[in-house]
Write an enzyme that holds these catalytic residues in place. Structure first.
Site, PDB file in Angstrom:
ATOM      1  N   ASP A   1       0.831  -1.202   0.000  1.00 50.97           N
ATOM      2  CA  ASP A   1       0.000   0.000   0.000  1.00 50.97           C
ATOM      3  C   ASP A   1       0.869   1.257   0.000  1.00 50.97           C
ATOM      4  O   ASP A   1       0.354   2.378  -0.076  1.00 50.97           O
ATOM      5  CB  ASP A   1      -0.998   0.012   1.154  1.00 50.97           C
ATOM      6  CG  ASP A   1      -0.358  -0.046   2.530  1.00 50.97           C
ATOM      7  OD1 ASP A   1       0.883  -0.110   2.615  1.00 50.97           O
ATOM      8  OD2 ASP A   1      -1.108  -0.037   3.533  1.00 50.97           O
TER       9      ASP A   1
ATOM     10  N   GLU B   1       9.462  -3.669  10.588  1.00 49.65           N
ATOM     11  CA  GLU B   1       9.891  -2.392  10.021  1.00 49.65           C
ATOM     12  C   GLU B   1      10.357  -1.460  11.131  1.00 49.65           C
ATOM     13  O   GLU B   1       9.653  -1.264  12.128  1.00 49.65           O
ATOM     14  CB  GLU B   1       8.754  -1.731   9.238  1.00 49.65           C
ATOM     15  CG  GLU B   1       9.161  -0.392   8.630  1.00 49.65           C
ATOM     16  CD  GLU B   1       8.145   0.194   7.678  1.00 49.65           C
ATOM     17  OE1 GLU B   1       8.390   1.324   7.193  1.00 49.65           O
ATOM     18  OE2 GLU B   1       7.116  -0.465   7.404  1.00 49.65           O
TER      19      GLU B   1
END
EC number: 2.1.2.11
Length: 266
Positions: free
Chosen positions: A45, A181
């Site tokens: 995304d 992340e």
């Protein structure tokens, strides 16, 4: 490249064979990534920022994710293809199931979902219906407004232990892969050892089972004034996109990338 399967990716972890993932949003660059040896293609995304020009991933819809997944599918030459559930698509089990079905029908072989323990009911239902799930932990960009910006996660003993515990619980619930992340490298190493499923990192140090980058970052293309610390421009000094991607593949496989300069400390 022969077709990459989830079973093959799972065997790469104990073998110490680093997994190479790269984002893709359309057919031509997906084909180039496959030709260069990329094993996993992520329809992220992140397209909301690097393709659409938005300031976050939040405006991206399920229909847009399905469209780009179908585009990447057409250019894919055997990489394992996963696709993001966008903002609020996993807000309920029913909405998560419907969105996942749409992405799988568009060509995804796995869905990636941002979050933590609240995902467990959806994870279990997806696993029961044959949908592999990668859980995105640490800095989850869809939560940017709650985090107050794009900040390193897992600093401090309490927060670090929570991520370790969550990773174990998500694996137990049926997650087939994790993506970390922007977490300290030492913590990412601990999580990678704590679970049996593959762990992919971005800004999470070199000890994870594999790496992912946004293809635009790899090619030195950015709308941002300054790229994130974990980014390396592999296009510099090379004369083709495919050569740049191949250099990334080699650097991940050899352990050269990421280096210490791309890591975060606790």
């Amino acid at each position: 490249m022969s077709n990459v399967t989830l079973t093959r990716l799972q065997t790469q972890k104990p073998a110490g064979d680093k997994i190479v993932m790269l984002t893709a949003y359309e057919a031509t660059l997906a084909r180039a990534a496959c030709n260069a040896g990329v094993e996993m293609l992520l329809v992220g995304d992140s397209l909301g920022m690097v393709v659409q020009g938005n300031d976050s991933t939040l405006p991206v819809t399920v229909d847009e994710m399905a469209y780009h997944t179908a585009c990447v599918k057409r250019g894919n030459l055997g990489a394992f293809l996963l696709s993001d559930l966008p903002f609020m698509a996993a807000a309920s089990v029913d909405s998560g199931l419907a969105a996942s079905a749409k992405l799988m029908r568009a060509g995804a072989q796995m869905v990636k979902i941002e979050g933590g323990l609240s995902l467990i009911p959806l994870l279990q239902r997806l696993a029961q219906n044959g949908v592999p799930v990668c859980v995105h932990m640490g800095l989850t960009p869809q939560w940017v407004n709650l985090f107050g910006g794009y900040k390193v996660q897992g600093r401090g003993a309490e927060q670090a232990q929570r991520l370790i515990d969550d990773a174990k619980a998500l694996e137990q619930a049926g997650a087939a892969m994790l993506l970390l992340e922007c977490v300290p490298a030492a913590l990412a190493a601990q999580i990678t050892k704590a679970v049996q499923i593959p762990v992919i990192g971005i800004g999470a140090g070199a000890a994870t089972d594999g790496q992912v980058l946004v293809i635009h970052d790899l090619l030195g293309l950015t709308l941002r004034s300054r790229p994130p610390k974990f980014v390396k421009n592999f296009m510099a000094g090379r004369d083709s996109i495919e050569a740049a991607i191949a250099a990334y593949v080699q650097a991940v496989k050899s352990g050269e990338f990421p280096g210490q300069e791309h890591e975060f400390s606790a």
